[in-house]
Design an enzyme around this catalytic site. Structure first.
Site, short mmCIF file in Angstrom:
data_model
loop_
_atom_site.label_atom_id
_atom_site.label_comp_id
_atom_site.label_asym_id
_atom_site.label_seq_id
_atom_site.Cartn_x
_atom_site.Cartn_y
_atom_site.Cartn_z
N ARG A 150 19.74 13.46 46.50
CA ARG A 150 18.69 13.77 47.83
C ARG A 150 20.23 14.63 48.62
O ARG A 150 20.65 14.63 48.16
CB ARG A 150 17.77 12.67 48.49
CG ARG A 150 19.44 11.53 48.62
CD ARG A 150 20.17 11.42 49.80
NE ARG A 150 19.83 12.05 50.99
CZ ARG A 150 21.19 12.77 51.84
NH1 ARG A 150 22.21 12.63 51.43
NH2 ARG A 150 20.62 13.02 53.08
N ASP A 153 16.91 21.40 56.17
CA ASP A 153 16.03 21.63 54.00
C ASP A 153 15.77 22.76 54.17
O ASP A 153 14.67 22.95 52.65
CB ASP A 153 15.39 19.99 53.98
CG ASP A 153 15.51 18.83 53.93
OD1 ASP A 153 16.00 18.28 55.18
OD2 ASP A 153 16.25 18.76 52.60
N ASN A 202 14.06 19.52 58.75
CA ASN A 202 14.47 18.62 58.96
C ASN A 202 14.39 17.30 58.85
O ASN A 202 13.45 17.21 58.61
CB ASN A 202 16.16 18.73 59.75
CG ASN A 202 17.44 18.37 58.82
OD1 ASN A 202 17.21 18.24 57.59
ND2 ASN A 202 17.45 17.52 59.87
O1 MRU Z 1 15.12 12.85 52.33
P1 MRU Z 1 16.48 13.68 52.16
O2 MRU Z 1 17.86 12.44 52.43
O3 MRU Z 1 16.70 14.15 50.99
O4 MRU Z 1 16.73 14.62 52.94
C1 MRU Z 1 18.10 15.45 53.68
C2 MRU Z 1 18.50 15.83 55.30
O5 MRU Z 1 17.18 16.16 55.78
C3 MRU Z 1 19.12 16.33 55.33
O6 MRU Z 1 19.30 16.61 57.15
C4 MRU Z 1 19.33 18.03 54.39
O7 MRU Z 1 19.03 17.74 53.31
C5 MRU Z 1 20.83 18.59 54.97
S1 MRU Z 1 21.75 18.03 53.90
C6 MRU Z 1 23.52 19.01 53.54
#
Ligand code: MRU
Length: 340
Positions: free
Chosen positions: A44, A234, A243
């Site tokens: 993730r 994201d 995000n």
């Molecule tokens: O659902 P996830 O754990 O994949 O979400 C991750 C995030 O929201 C992070 O803040 C984002 O991907 C930035 S990672 C460098």
């Protein structure tokens, strides 16, 4: 700590659902296994999802029995479709897939040339990620002062990337310059990336970290216990930053308390021709909210909402730190116009 590696037709990565209790490495040999690992959030974090998708396509190229370039290209396109269906919000996934397919279509020569080109392009994407994050760290570190306490949300660290992180890159770079930084990590309900992952990787590096529940952020800010906020992203669109759910609340609180709010993200997370309303916010299962781990905490049958991301309007963001430099709020619209 390198989170993912290509070892001659096998993708080796840390299973993020097992952390922090177990450091378990998993081996993925098929693109479908990579897709499942992304869907189940064993892999993730926006940049890491992109790299994993690139490696997923490389696995198809490596193991394919196709005898012609055209047949292999069709297999790669099918793999790309499977990967596109895993998670909708982080743009790095689509960015990496598009980059690989573009590379594939440009290959001249035969099937072996295509195979080699795809594997090396995937490795290039992974290596570039680390270089990009180092640059984000170097550009962002001057924003932090000796003695600062920095609040972060979710996990935008090594575990969300190939290595070094984005928001945590800024903190790491400042720390490596000798600044005494401490971190406040939001636990980040419902998947607890802050508690499970950010706390884990900062403790591993010896960077002081204090864990709070999401609802405590306002209290710690009001007590003067936070100097800056840095989060990852994201997807950066023309009017906001997408995000992890809860980021918007943190941004509003930071504004209320006069605390600078920064976003650190590579340009592979930028999708500047799009607006907030164009972004698909992933909706995840109600069980993530009604349960903590296997334990039910809410009554059977209760209505639940579970959006995995939110959108912070650009007005709340003091600067976006990317590998090219720091884009201050006042310069962002010009940056958008020059980029699209
Ligand atoms: O659902 P996830 O754990 O994949 O979400 C991750 C995030 O929201 C992070 O803040 C984002 O991907 C930035 S990672 C460098």
């Amino acid at each position: 700590m390198r989170t993912i590696e290509w070892r001659s037709g096998v993708v080796v990565t840390i299973d993020q659902t097992a952390l922090p209790l177990k450091e378990e490495w998993i081996e993925l040999r098929r693109c479908e296994e990579v897709a499942s690992a992304i869907r189940e959030m064993r892999i993730r974090g926006a940049p890491l999802i992109g790299v994993a998708a690139a490696y997923g396509i490389a696995l198809t190229a490596y193991h394919s029995k196709a005898e012609t370039k055209e047949d292999l290209l069709r297999e790669l396109e099918r793999s790309a479709e499977v990967l596109r269906g895993t998670r909708p919000t982080a743009v790095n996934l689509f960015w990496a897939i598009d980059r690989l397919l573009e590379r594939a279509r440009a290959v001249s020569g035969g099937v072996e040339d295509l195979r080699r080109a795809i594997i090396s392009e995937a490795e290039r994407i992974a290596d570039e990620d680390v270089e990009t994050n180092r640059r984000i760290g170097l550009h962002g570190a001057p924003l932090l002062s000796d003695g600062d306490t920095v609040l972060t949300h979710c996990n935008a660290g090594s575990l969300a990337t190939v290595d070094y992180g984005t928001a945590l890159a800024v903190i790491r770079a400042a720390w490596e310059e000798g600044k005494r930084i401490s971190v406040v990590a939001d636990e980040t309900r419902p998947k607890l990336q802050g508690a499970r992952l950010t706390a884990y990787e900062l403790m591993r590096d010896g960077i002081p970290v204090t864990l709070i529940t999401d609802g405590m952020a306002g209290y710690v800010m009001s007590r003067g216990l936070v100097d800056k906020v840095i989060v990852g992203a994201d997807r950066v669109v023309m009017d906001g930053v997408v995000n992890k759910i809860g980021t918007y609340s943190v941004a509003v609180l930071a504004r209320e308390h006069g605390i600078p709010f920064y976003v650190a993200a590579p340009t592979s997370t930028f999708d500047l021709s799009k607006k907030s309303e164009d972004v698909i916010i992933e909706q995840r299962s109600p069980e993530e909210v009604t349960h903590v781990g296997p334990v039910r905490i809410a009554p059977e049958g209760v209505e639940v909402m579970n959006p995995a991301f939110d959108i912070t309007p650009i007005e709340y963001i003091d600067a976006i730190i990317c590998e090219k430099g720091v884009i201050n709020r006042g310069d962002f619209q010009r940056f958008v116009q020059e980029s699209v």
